[in-house]
Each structure stands twice: as structure tokens, then as C-alpha cells.
Design a protein around this motif. Structure first.
Motif, PDB file in Angstrom:
ATOM      1  N   THR A  35     -54.076 -30.692 -20.434  1.00 39.75           N
ATOM      2  CA  THR A  35     -54.690 -31.788 -19.686  1.00 39.75           C
ATOM      3  C   THR A  35     -55.103 -31.267 -18.313  1.00 39.75           C
ATOM      4  O   THR A  35     -54.260 -30.868 -17.514  1.00 39.75           O
ATOM      5  N   ILE A  36     -56.423 -31.263 -18.028  1.00 34.53           N
ATOM      6  CA  ILE A  36     -56.932 -30.742 -16.759  1.00 34.53           C
ATOM      7  C   ILE A  36     -56.248 -31.445 -15.595  1.00 34.53           C
ATOM      8  O   ILE A  36     -56.144 -32.665 -15.569  1.00 34.53           O
ATOM      9  N   TYR A  37     -55.796 -30.660 -14.599  1.00 34.22           N
ATOM     10  CA  TYR A  37     -55.100 -31.209 -13.444  1.00 34.22           C
ATOM     11  C   TYR A  37     -55.842 -30.835 -12.166  1.00 34.22           C
ATOM     12  O   TYR A  37     -56.073 -29.653 -11.901  1.00 34.22           O
ATOM     13  N   THR A  38     -56.217 -31.842 -11.391  1.00 37.83           N
ATOM     14  CA  THR A  38     -56.880 -31.591 -10.110  1.00 37.83           C
ATOM     15  C   THR A  38     -56.194 -32.355  -8.976  1.00 37.83           C
ATOM     16  O   THR A  38     -56.772 -32.538  -7.924  1.00 37.83           O
ATOM     17  N   GLY A  39     -54.985 -32.765  -9.203  1.00 41.83           N
ATOM     18  CA  GLY A  39     -54.260 -33.524  -8.181  1.00 41.83           C
ATOM     19  C   GLY A  39     -53.564 -32.631  -7.178  1.00 41.83           C
ATOM     20  O   GLY A  39     -53.834 -31.437  -7.063  1.00 41.83           O
TER      21      GLY A  39
END
Length: 193
Positions: A35-39
Motif C-alpha cells: 500500500t503506497i505510503y506518502t504520510g
């Protein structure tokens, strides 16, 4: 000391921000896996961060926050620190981060990567002697990141670097050596996919 420690914190913060952003197979930070994470990424030191210079050894604990700014297929992961703090430092030093610069993560394969920094500048002033040291990164190898697939928990950073002196007193030597271990607390698991 605070300047040099601040520099170290910024380096850690940037490194942690990018820890999971780049691999040779794909350039994505994921959490959970896939799951792509950009946080926000946040981390803390495990023990002291240590800077060795010809003048003295600086030590302190630190924490940081950052955010992945760039990642994707065929792109090197990059990011900057958004917040950092340091405490329990050991001497009469003032540290100021002049430039935060950028970090990149380069995959070494199978959940491990190397961290490089460019454009970070830190100034350390040894108050008791009025000596200022300026250290800067330029494609400087900072150390290794290990993702959650290997640690079985939070991702970790093992920093071991020689950072060149680019200004200040000759008493500061030609470089400082950085040594630190850190853990990424947010998110709980991060994978280099």
C-alpha cells in the motif's frame, strides 16, 4: 554543540523521511506492504547520536518527523525533515541547521537500502572557546536502512558517515564522523517495495 547536534538531527530526519522511498526494483514506500505510503514518517534515536570531531565528541538523543516528497517508478526517493527535536546533549555547544538539503535512498535489495545526503549544512559553536564548525553534505553516504520485512517490526537506520567540514575554524578538522542507530515509529511498519 547545539548546531552540530541540530545538523545531526536534520540528517537523521531527512534520512528517515527517505528511508523507504527508493529501490532498484521500484521506488515506493509502502505501509502496510503493497500500500503506497506518502504520510508522515517519524523516528527516534536508540541511544545517543555521536559526532566525533578533533575538538570533542558530541552526543544527544533526538526525534524527528518528515514526509516522503518524491517516489514512483524510475524515480529516486527524496524528502526533507518537517520537524525535529534534540535533548539530553552532553556539552557546551550550540547547533544550528542552516540548510536541510535532500536525502536519497538507494536499494541494496531485499529490504535494505543506503542513504545519501546533499545540501545539508550544520553549524556547531563550542561556546567555551568561541569556535564555530560548519559541516555540509554533498552526495554523502550516511548509512543503511533496514525495512520491516527484515526487522519484523519498525524499520531501522544505522548511520555511519564522514561529513566534510566546509567552513569555520581549522580546529574543527577536515570532517566529523557521525554514528547513530534509530528506529522509525510512524508508521509502525515500512517496506521498500
Amino acid at each position: 554543540m547545539k548546531h552540530l547536534k541540530m545538523f545531526l538531527i536534520v540528517v537523521f530526519a531527512m534520512a528517515t523521511s527517505l528511508v523507504f522511498a527508493s529501490t532498484a526494483f521500484a521506488t515506493y514506500a509502502t505501509s502496510p506492504a503493497g500500500t503506497i505510503y506518502t504520510g508522515t514518517l517519524a523516528g527516534t534515536s536508540e541511544g545517543h547520536v555521536i559526532w566525533d570531531t578533533p575538538i570533542m565528541q558530541f552526543e544527544c538523543n533526538f526525534s524527528m518527523e518528515g514526509k516522503i516528497e518524491v517516489h514512483g517508478a524510475g524515480v529516486t526517493g527524496q524528502g526533507k525533515a518537517t520537524n525535529y527535536t534534540y535533548k539530553e546533549c552532553n556539552s557546551n555547544i550550540v547547533i544550528h541547521t542552516v540548510k536541510t538539503g535532500t536525502l536519497e535512498i538507494h536499494s541494496a535489495g531485499k529490504g535494505v537500502g543506503t542513504i545519501t545526503s546533499s545540501g545539508t549544512e550544520g553549524r556547531a559553536t563550542l561556546l567555551s572557546f568561541g569556535i564555530e564548525c560548519v559541516y555540509s553534505t554533498n552526495n554523502t553516504d550516511l548509512g543503511v536502512v533496514t525495512d520491516s520485512s527484515i526487522t519484523g517490526g519498525p524499520a531501522t537506520l544505522d548511520l555511519s558517515a564522514t561529513v566534510p567540514r566546509t567552513g569555520g575554524s581549522a580546529f574543527c578538522g577536515t570532517s566529523a564522523t557521525l554514528t547513530a542507530a534509530a528506529v522509525v515509529n510512524t508508521p509502525e511498519e515500512v517496506f521498500i517495495d
